[in-house]
Design a protein around this motif. Structure first.
Motif, mmCIF file in Angstrom:
data_model
loop_
_atom_site.group_PDB
_atom_site.id
_atom_site.type_symbol
_atom_site.label_atom_id
_atom_site.label_comp_id
_atom_site.label_asym_id
_atom_site.label_seq_id
_atom_site.Cartn_x
_atom_site.Cartn_y
_atom_site.Cartn_z
ATOM 1 N N ALA A 1 0.881 -1.162 -0.115
ATOM 2 C CA ALA A 1 -0.067 -0.233 -0.020
ATOM 3 C C ALA A 1 0.926 1.256 -0.066
ATOM 4 N N ARG A 2 1.948 1.223 0.685
ATOM 5 C CA ARG A 2 2.989 2.219 0.719
ATOM 6 C C ARG A 2 3.405 2.698 -0.538
ATOM 7 N N GLN A 3 3.814 1.563 -1.220
ATOM 8 C CA GLN A 3 4.463 1.835 -2.594
ATOM 9 C C GLN A 3 3.344 2.085 -3.656
ATOM 10 N N ALA A 4 2.015 1.828 -3.507
ATOM 11 C CA ALA A 4 0.963 2.048 -4.381
ATOM 12 C C ALA A 4 0.803 3.348 -4.408
ATOM 13 N N HIS A 5 0.798 4.194 -2.949
ATOM 14 C CA HIS A 5 0.331 5.444 -2.816
ATOM 15 C C HIS A 5 1.220 6.292 -2.375
ATOM 16 N N ASN A 6 2.663 6.033 -2.327
ATOM 17 C CA ASN A 6 3.644 6.750 -2.071
ATOM 18 C C ASN A 6 3.417 7.613 -0.628
ATOM 19 N N THR A 7 2.940 6.982 0.208
ATOM 20 C CA THR A 7 2.408 7.465 1.526
ATOM 21 C C THR A 7 3.671 8.256 2.454
ATOM 22 N N SER A 8 3.423 9.090 3.139
ATOM 23 C CA SER A 8 4.178 9.579 4.183
ATOM 24 C C SER A 8 4.306 8.543 5.323
#
Length: 293
Positions: free
Chosen positions: A29-36
């Motif tokens: 999910a972090r990679q998919a959305h480039n989340t902080s």
């Protein structure tokens, strides 16, 4: 180690319990959305809770959606899960950065602010079940605990955690949900409360490399734990070009005609996984013929 969910009972079926490890799910999910980092922690907690809550549903076609709307800078979170351990989700403002909270941890509560949590269960009935409660702490685990108690009348304890590496990738993620059955003995409740009060945090258990089974052993210390089954968990989005086509058709002929007249291809992004789908002008001309309004 791949992500998975454990389902168990304890104290002669007076307690039902779930635990999960979700590091790869949250990292996807972090990679998919480039989340902080703070957005990763918030989304990761809800993905973990959603995956376990999805596993409580009985039918293959059942779907669960959890939405959090807050007045904080992150805006809100949406997570959808099925009964087979597949979960997906997104953050409204994934780029939000905040300083650590007073405990020196990622300030998920500050990112979300004051708001509501909604749980929507689509179980193939005429209308989906919708439960809604006010956020209690905006830390997500406590909010789900409150939701279970008030909307579903099931006394529960929810623990969720996400640990980040120094390079802002996900180091560990997981959690547990423990629920009391209606016929539970008072001494079982007292023992369980004492156990939960002894736990420092889910993140500390994850940091020690504890598996879902070991987490349940610690939470349910002194009870005979019977693992019923385990299931894989993963970040999975079922979006396809065909599904996006249906979404475009549903907006109606007028809007599709405007896109055609622009003379340029359009790009549609999936909220849940960030995948892009491109449609040429010729493809739009085909789709407009299928629109009914």
């Amino acid at each position: 180690m791949t992500d998975y969910i454990v389902r168990a009972t304890a104290a002669n079926n007076q307690i039902r319990a779930f635990a999960a490890t979700t590091k790869e799910t949250v990292e996807a999910a972090r990679q998919a959305h480039n989340t902080s980092p703070v957005a990763t922690a918030a989304l990761g907690r809800l993905l973990t809770g959603g995956a376990m809550m999805g596993s409580m549903m009985k039918n293959d076609s059942d779907m669960l959606t959890i939405q959090i709307k807050g007045d904080g800078p992150i805006g809100g979170l949406t997570v959808t899960a099925d009964s087979k351990g597949n979960v997906k989700g997104y953050v409204e403002h994934p780029e939000v950065m905040l300083p650590p909270n007073a405990q020196g941890k990622l300030d998920v509560a500050g990112a979300l602010g004051i708001g509501l949590i909604s749980v929507i269960k689509d179980m193939g009935l005429k209308e989906p079940y919708v439960g809604q409660t006010i956020l209690q702490t905006s830390e997500i685990a406590e909010d789900l605990t409150y939701y279970f108690a008030t909307s579903e009348q099931v006394p529960s304890s929810v623990g969720l955690g996400v640990l980040m590496e120094h390079d802002n990738t996900v180091k560990q993620a997981g959690g547990f949900i423990v629920q009391l059955m209606p016929f539970i003995d008072d001494d079982v409740v007292d023992r369980l409360e004492a156990n939960i009060n002894k736990i420092s945090s889910v993140t500390s258990m994850l940091d020690r490399g504890m598996t879902p089974e070991e987490i349940l052993e610690e939470v349910l210390d002194g009870f005979e734990v019977e693992v019923k089954d385990t299931m894989p968990a993963q970040f999975y989005c079922n979006c396809t070009k065909e599904r996006v086509e249906k979404a475009i058709i549903s907006i109606g002929k007028k809007d599709i005609q405007e896109m055609i007249e622009d003379g340029k291809p359009i790009e549609v992004n999936c909220h849940f996984c960030g995948k892009s789908y491109e449609f040429s002008v010729e493809e739009l001309k085909t789709l407009i013929k299928k629109a009914t309004r």
